[in-house]
Design an enzyme around this catalytic site. Structure first.
Site, PDB file in Angstrom:
ATOM      1  N   LEU A 101       0.872  -1.163   0.000  1.00 33.08           N
ATOM      2  CA  LEU A 101       0.000   0.000   0.000  1.00 33.08           C
ATOM      3  C   LEU A 101       0.911   1.215   0.000  1.00 33.08           C
ATOM      4  O   LEU A 101       1.869   1.265   0.774  1.00 33.08           O
ATOM      5  CB  LEU A 101      -0.910   0.023   1.240  1.00 33.08           C
ATOM      6  CG  LEU A 101      -1.965  -1.075   1.351  1.00 33.08           C
ATOM      7  CD1 LEU A 101      -2.711  -0.948   2.685  1.00 33.08           C
ATOM      8  CD2 LEU A 101      -2.938  -1.030   0.193  1.00 33.08           C
ATOM      9  N   ASP A 102       0.625   2.208  -0.854  1.00 36.12           N
ATOM     10  CA  ASP A 102       1.510   3.359  -0.889  1.00 36.12           C
ATOM     11  C   ASP A 102       1.393   4.171   0.399  1.00 36.12           C
ATOM     12  O   ASP A 102       0.503   3.950   1.224  1.00 36.12           O
ATOM     13  CB  ASP A 102       1.267   4.220  -2.140  1.00 36.12           C
ATOM     14  CG  ASP A 102      -0.111   4.856  -2.173  1.00 36.12           C
ATOM     15  OD1 ASP A 102      -0.534   5.449  -1.160  1.00 36.12           O
ATOM     16  OD2 ASP A 102      -0.769   4.790  -3.234  1.00 36.12           O
ATOM     17  N   ARG A 103       2.305   5.102   0.561  1.00 34.32           N
ATOM     18  CA  ARG A 103       2.397   5.863   1.813  1.00 34.32           C
ATOM     19  C   ARG A 103       1.076   6.523   2.202  1.00 34.32           C
ATOM     20  O   ARG A 103       0.730   6.598   3.388  1.00 34.32           O
ATOM     21  CB  ARG A 103       3.484   6.932   1.671  1.00 34.32           C
ATOM     22  CG  ARG A 103       3.761   7.726   2.952  1.00 34.32           C
ATOM     23  CD  ARG A 103       4.680   8.900   2.680  1.00 34.32           C
ATOM     24  NE  ARG A 103       5.956   8.470   2.152  1.00 34.32           N
ATOM     25  CZ  ARG A 103       7.023   8.201   2.916  1.00 34.32           C
ATOM     26  NH1 ARG A 103       6.947   8.330   4.232  1.00 34.32           N
ATOM     27  NH2 ARG A 103       8.164   7.822   2.371  1.00 34.32           N
TER      28      ARG A 103
END
Length: 234
Positions: A101-103
């Site tokens: 999951l991206d930041r």
């Protein structure tokens, strides 16, 4: 496996540090009797400072990832491993995130040190869909449901159309999107392709397993029943 190597592989310290823990009497059995490095004892009977020993290889964790954390062991800033016991980062084999999951995305993240399980989860053959809760910068215009379901939407820089995806509109700027594949920043790129911008993104489910009431920033170990639920898909 010798106890020193076992504890070192589980991330409790280097072999030298683990040997020091034995000398200090920090490793006991379930009855509180001090163990020695050459003792033969069942994994489930070992205690480290009174706490049960972490599971052997095959550990799988469900983490409720908050925004602002990166799925990496090396990046600067806040990392998902900061939310877990420090020893989890030192396990051998390493405890890896199953996909990313991206930041700026929150929600359900699976982590495991079981390579075969990791590949099974990410394999298209497992047909594990993923559900995302999306908040948008602009009102939906009305054709997104049909476009996402068409199987013809082509993202910028891709040469293959997306698989059909199910969009459920909840309000003019909120929706749930269910994907059956996992391309780079797929949800954000899908909405960009129809002229919108994702302001908040949260993954709530993978396959048959959801976050449930697990609080943001918290985690739990998965057992065999959880894994059965994960793969229980139509």
């Amino acid at each position: 496996m010798k106890l020193v190597k076992l504890l070192a592989n589980l991330g409790y310290g280097s072999r030298k540090q683990v040997q020091g823990m034995f000398r200090a009497g920090l490793i006991t059995d379930a009855d509180g009797e001090v163990l020695y490095a050459d003792d033969a004892v069942a994994h489930e009977a070992i205690r480290v400072e009174g706490e049960p020993l972490d599971p052997p290889q095959g550990l799988t964790v469900l983490l409720h990832k908050p925004r602002g954390y990166t799925c990496s062991t090396k990046d600067t800033g806040r990392l998902i491993y900061d939310l877990l016991p420090p020893r989890f980062r030192e396990r051998a084999p390493v405890l890896s995130s199953v996909g990313r999951l991206d930041r700026d995305t929150s929600g359900m993240l699976l982590m495991t040190d079981d390579g075969a399980l990791l590949h099974r989860i990410v394999s298209p053959k497992s047909r594990l869909d993923k559900a995302y809760e999306v908040t948008l910068a602009e009102d939906l215009r009305g054709d997104e449901v049909s476009r996402f379901a068409s199987g013809t939407l082509l993202l910028e820089s891709d040469d293959k159309p997306l698989l059909p995806a199910e969009l459920t509109v909840q309000s003019p700027r909120q929706a749930q999107l269910v994907l059956h594949e996992g391309r780079y920043h797929q949800v954000r790129r899908m909405f960009a392709a129809v002229g919108n911008h994702v302001e908040a993104l949260h993954r709530s489910r993978i396959g048959g397993l959801s976050l449930g009431d697990l609080a943001e920033g918290q985690w739990r170990m998965l057992d065999a029943t959880d894994l059965d639920t994960l793969f229980d898909v139509p």
